[in-house]
Design a protein around this motif. Structure first.
Motif, short mmCIF file in Angstrom:
data_model
loop_
_atom_site.label_atom_id
_atom_site.label_comp_id
_atom_site.label_asym_id
_atom_site.label_seq_id
_atom_site.Cartn_x
_atom_site.Cartn_y
_atom_site.Cartn_z
N GLY A 100 105.35 -43.41 35.94
CA GLY A 100 104.91 -43.78 34.59
C GLY A 100 103.68 -44.67 34.56
N GLY A 101 103.70 -45.73 35.36
CA GLY A 101 102.56 -46.65 35.36
C GLY A 101 101.28 -45.97 35.78
N ASN A 102 101.36 -45.15 36.84
CA ASN A 102 100.18 -44.43 37.31
C ASN A 102 99.70 -43.43 36.26
N LEU A 103 100.64 -42.72 35.65
CA LEU A 103 100.26 -41.75 34.62
C LEU A 103 99.58 -42.43 33.43
N ILE A 104 100.13 -43.57 33.01
CA ILE A 104 99.53 -44.29 31.88
C ILE A 104 98.12 -44.75 32.25
N SER A 105 97.94 -45.23 33.46
CA SER A 105 96.61 -45.65 33.92
C SER A 105 95.63 -44.48 33.93
N CYS A 106 96.06 -43.35 34.44
CA CYS A 106 95.21 -42.15 34.47
C CYS A 106 94.88 -41.68 33.05
N ILE A 107 95.87 -41.71 32.17
CA ILE A 107 95.65 -41.31 30.77
C ILE A 107 94.63 -42.22 30.13
N LYS A 108 94.75 -43.52 30.36
CA LYS A 108 93.82 -44.49 29.78
C LYS A 108 92.39 -44.20 30.23
N GLN A 109 92.21 -43.92 31.52
CA GLN A 109 90.87 -43.64 32.03
C GLN A 109 90.30 -42.35 31.44
N LEU A 110 91.09 -41.30 31.45
CA LEU A 110 90.62 -40.03 30.88
C LEU A 110 90.35 -40.15 29.39
N ASN A 111 91.23 -40.83 28.69
CA ASN A 111 91.08 -41.03 27.25
C ASN A 111 89.74 -41.71 26.97
N GLY A 112 89.43 -42.76 27.72
CA GLY A 112 88.16 -43.47 27.53
C GLY A 112 86.96 -42.59 27.78
N ARG A 113 87.01 -41.81 28.85
CA ARG A 113 85.89 -40.92 29.17
C ARG A 113 85.69 -39.85 28.09
N ILE A 114 86.78 -39.27 27.65
CA ILE A 114 86.68 -38.22 26.62
C ILE A 114 86.19 -38.81 25.31
N PHE A 115 86.69 -40.00 24.96
CA PHE A 115 86.25 -40.67 23.73
C PHE A 115 84.74 -40.89 23.77
N GLU A 116 84.25 -41.39 24.91
CA GLU A 116 82.81 -41.62 25.06
C GLU A 116 82.03 -40.30 24.97
N GLN A 117 82.58 -39.24 25.54
CA GLN A 117 81.93 -37.93 25.49
C GLN A 117 81.83 -37.43 24.05
N ASP A 147 83.02 -42.29 10.88
CA ASP A 147 82.69 -41.73 12.20
C ASP A 147 83.82 -41.99 13.18
N TYR A 148 84.30 -43.21 13.19
CA TYR A 148 85.38 -43.58 14.11
C TYR A 148 86.63 -42.75 13.81
N ARG A 149 86.97 -42.62 12.55
CA ARG A 149 88.16 -41.86 12.17
C ARG A 149 88.05 -40.40 12.60
N ALA A 150 86.86 -39.82 12.46
CA ALA A 150 86.65 -38.42 12.87
C ALA A 150 86.85 -38.27 14.38
N VAL A 151 86.30 -39.19 15.15
CA VAL A 151 86.46 -39.14 16.61
C VAL A 151 87.93 -39.35 16.97
N SER A 152 88.56 -40.29 16.29
CA SER A 152 89.97 -40.59 16.56
C SER A 152 90.86 -39.38 16.25
N GLU A 153 90.57 -38.69 15.16
CA GLU A 153 91.34 -37.48 14.82
C GLU A 153 91.15 -36.40 15.88
N GLN A 154 89.93 -36.26 16.36
CA GLN A 154 89.67 -35.28 17.41
C GLN A 154 90.43 -35.65 18.69
N MET A 155 90.45 -36.93 19.01
CA MET A 155 91.19 -37.40 20.18
C MET A 155 92.69 -37.12 20.02
N THR A 156 93.21 -37.33 18.84
CA THR A 156 94.63 -37.08 18.59
C THR A 156 94.96 -35.61 18.79
N GLU A 157 94.08 -34.73 18.33
CA GLU A 157 94.29 -33.29 18.52
C GLU A 157 94.32 -32.94 20.01
N ILE A 158 93.41 -33.53 20.76
CA ILE A 158 93.37 -33.28 22.21
C ILE A 158 94.62 -33.86 22.86
#
Length: 146
Positions: free
Chosen positions: A5-22, A104-115
């Protein structure tokens, strides 16, 4: 049982950040980055809060938060104002520029939620969110809070 769990959460956090920035880059949004978006999100919910309260709500360390708020103040997103009831305190408020970025933030956040929840049923989303909240509360216990 192999618990990851801890490792998965850490990996999710990193990927989430990268995708959000993208997604920010794809949408040509450069007024804030993902970490600053977390700060803005909290301030869109409630302004006139202290750095300590902002840190509690974002989970960011005081030193990290201070430098981020300094940069956000320099770029015209937030202002530090004195607390009218306690002169020792400084509170954070949004500028009009930052208020205008919320769509703008809400639009990106909605896209992230879909992903994030692609292929999940509504029931699975609810259960997942409940479990994540429980993990979060476990980690916030005073013994472990820094």
């Amino acid at each position: 049982m192999d618990v990851q769990g801890g490792n998965l959460i850490s990996c999710i956090k990193q990927l989430n950040g990268r995708i959000f920035e993208q997604i920010l880059a794809e949408r040509d949004i450069d007024a804030f980055n993902g970490a600053q978006g977390r700060i803005l999100y909290v301030l869109w919910q409630q302004e006139h809060i202290s750095l300590k309260e902002l840190g509690d709500r974002t989970g960011l360390a005081a030193t990290t938060l201070t430098s981020m708020v300094d940069r956000m103040e320099s770029s015209g997103l937030v202002l530090r104002v004195p607390d009218k009831t306690d002169r020792r305190k400084t509170l954070l408020v949004l500028t009009d520029k930052a208020r205008g970025l919320e769509p703008d933030y809400r639009a990106v956040s909605e896209q992230m939620t879909e992903i994030f929840y692609a292929g999940f049923s509504n029931e699975e989303i609810v259960r997942c969110e409940e479990m994540l909240k429980r993990i979060y509360e476990n980690l916030k216990r005073p013994k472990y809070t820094l």
